[in-house]
Write a protein that holds these residues in place. Structure first.
Motif, PDB file in Angstrom:
ATOM      1  N   LYS A 188       0.809  -1.219  -0.123  1.00  0.00           N
ATOM      2  CA  LYS A 188       0.044   0.050  -0.041  1.00  0.00           C
ATOM      3  C   LYS A 188       0.662   1.254   0.237  1.00  0.00           C
ATOM      4  CE  LYS A 188      -3.877  -2.138   2.285  1.00  0.00           C
ATOM      5  NZ  LYS A 188      -4.934  -1.912   3.623  1.00  0.00           N
ATOM      6  N   GLU A 189       2.264   1.126  -0.138  1.00  0.00           N
ATOM      7  CA  GLU A 189       2.745   2.597  -0.027  1.00  0.00           C
ATOM      8  C   GLU A 189       2.867   3.127  -1.248  1.00  0.00           C
ATOM      9  OE1 GLU A 189       6.234   4.672   1.702  1.00  0.00           O
ATOM     10  OE2 GLU A 189       4.307   3.849   2.496  1.00  0.00           O
ATOM     11  N   GLY A 190       2.874   4.579  -1.460  1.00  0.00           N
ATOM     12  CA  GLY A 190       2.458   5.238  -2.584  1.00  0.00           C
ATOM     13  C   GLY A 190       3.888   5.295  -3.105  1.00  0.00           C
ATOM     14  N   ARG A 191       3.609   5.263  -4.608  1.00  0.00           N
ATOM     15  CA  ARG A 191       4.471   5.709  -5.640  1.00  0.00           C
ATOM     16  C   ARG A 191       4.905   6.924  -6.023  1.00  0.00           C
ATOM     17  NH1 ARG A 191       5.957   0.685  -7.895  1.00  0.00           N
ATOM     18  NH2 ARG A 191       4.620  -0.753  -7.469  1.00  0.00           N
ATOM     19  N   ILE A 192       6.300   7.257  -6.390  1.00  0.00           N
ATOM     20  CA  ILE A 192       6.704   8.578  -6.768  1.00  0.00           C
ATOM     21  C   ILE A 192       5.752   9.078  -7.773  1.00  0.00           C
ATOM     22  CG2 ILE A 192       8.680   9.760  -7.579  1.00  0.00           C
ATOM     23  CD1 ILE A 192      10.366   7.600  -6.324  1.00  0.00           C
ATOM     24  N   SER A 193       5.534   8.569  -8.679  1.00  0.00           N
ATOM     25  CA  SER A 193       4.589   8.898  -9.912  1.00  0.00           C
ATOM     26  C   SER A 193       3.314   9.363  -9.406  1.00  0.00           C
ATOM     27  CB  SER A 193       4.662   7.851 -10.995  1.00  0.00           C
ATOM     28  OG  SER A 193       4.117   6.684 -10.429  1.00  0.00           O
ATOM     29  N   GLU A 194       2.793   8.870  -8.129  1.00  0.00           N
ATOM     30  CA  GLU A 194       1.679   9.373  -7.841  1.00  0.00           C
ATOM     31  C   GLU A 194       1.543  10.622  -7.249  1.00  0.00           C
ATOM     32  OE1 GLU A 194       0.365   5.793  -5.636  1.00  0.00           O
ATOM     33  OE2 GLU A 194       0.219   4.622  -7.492  1.00  0.00           O
ATOM     34  N   GLU A 195       2.701  11.121  -6.816  1.00  0.00           N
ATOM     35  CA  GLU A 195       2.986  12.065  -5.835  1.00  0.00           C
ATOM     36  C   GLU A 195       2.566  13.463  -6.496  1.00  0.00           C
ATOM     37  OE1 GLU A 195       2.799  11.568  -2.910  1.00  0.00           O
ATOM     38  OE2 GLU A 195       3.926   9.760  -2.728  1.00  0.00           O
ATOM     39  N   GLY A 196       2.828  14.621  -5.952  1.00  0.00           N
ATOM     40  CA  GLY A 196       2.269  15.995  -6.714  1.00  0.00           C
ATOM     41  C   GLY A 196       2.936  16.325  -7.844  1.00  0.00           C
ATOM     42  N   GLY A 197       2.526  16.713  -8.677  1.00  0.00           N
ATOM     43  CA  GLY A 197       3.101  17.047 -10.012  1.00  0.00           C
ATOM     44  C   GLY A 197       3.114  18.460 -10.326  1.00  0.00           C
ATOM     45  N   LYS A 198       2.916  19.547  -9.435  1.00  0.00           N
ATOM     46  CA  LYS A 198       2.866  21.215  -9.456  1.00  0.00           C
ATOM     47  C   LYS A 198       4.374  21.562  -9.996  1.00  0.00           C
ATOM     48  CE  LYS A 198      -0.796  21.724  -6.239  1.00  0.00           C
ATOM     49  NZ  LYS A 198      -1.242  22.245  -5.149  1.00  0.00           N
TER      50      LYS A 198
END
Length: 198
Positions: A188-198
């Motif tokens: 369930k750990e989040g992936r880098i590609s799913e983080e903020g893209g601003k």
């Protein structure tokens, strides 16, 4: 005496929270109340985007880098270098200015490693980048890089004080990442590609 003053000064510098300051200056929510509630670059990325995260990352790394570079300039022994680096790292984790509630310490640890000897920092950063690119999980990349860090220190500068410092630092980092480890085991750990893209 100046050399020994480096240790408490490094702790105080480490206690300055880049994440909280950056978020305040950029009009973002307090990172301790958003996302993972962790005042670190990854959480700033979630709530504020890449620019805020990059500034936070640089600030956190400099907190580890600068005190160790000063210690080098003063011809500090490996023991003083180790104590200075550990003090900066612990300042980030347990900042006196923010109720002893700080980040997880990866960027500050990397700053310490670059400060000790740039090939050490570069090698550990390369491990992190490789794992992050392949696995796309920031916490996993950090854990693998820091697990291998004592071996990297031993390879480039086998001073017992520095190796012990890195072993302790890595153990503390794993402890601070225990929730991430649980998420990794559950998938369930989040992936880098799913983080903020601003």
């Amino acid at each position: 005496m100046l050399l020994y003053a480096l240790v408490p000064l490094a702790y105080l510098l480490g206690s300055i929270s880049s994440a909280i300051i950056v978020c305040r200056l950029m009009g973002l929510p307090d990172p301790r109340t958003q996302g993972s509630n962790n005042p670190g670059a990854t959480n700033v990325l979630r709530i504020g985007g890449k620019k805020a995260a990059a500034i936070t990352l640089m600030g956190d790394a400099l907190k580890g880098l600068l005190p160790v570079l000063v210690a080098h300039a003063l011809n500090a022994t490996p023991l003083i270098l180790a104590l200075t680096g550990m003090a900066a790292f612990l300042g980030h984790l347990y900042p006196v200015f923010f109720g002893f509630k700080g980040g997880k310490g990866v960027a500050t640890a990397l700053g310490v490693q670059f400060g000790l000897y740039w090939p050490i920092g570069l090698s550990i950063a390369a491990i992190w980048l490789f794992v992050a690119k392949v696995m796309n999980v920031s916490s996993l990349a950090a854990l693998i890089a820091m697990a291998l860090a004592p071996l990297v220190v031993w390879w480039f500068w086998p001073a017992p004080e520095l190796i012990i410092m890195q072993v302790v630092l890595s153990i503390i980092l794993f402890w601070r990442h225990r929730s991430n480890i649980q998420n990794l085991l559950r998938g369930k750990e989040g992936r880098i590609s799913e983080e903020g893209g601003k």
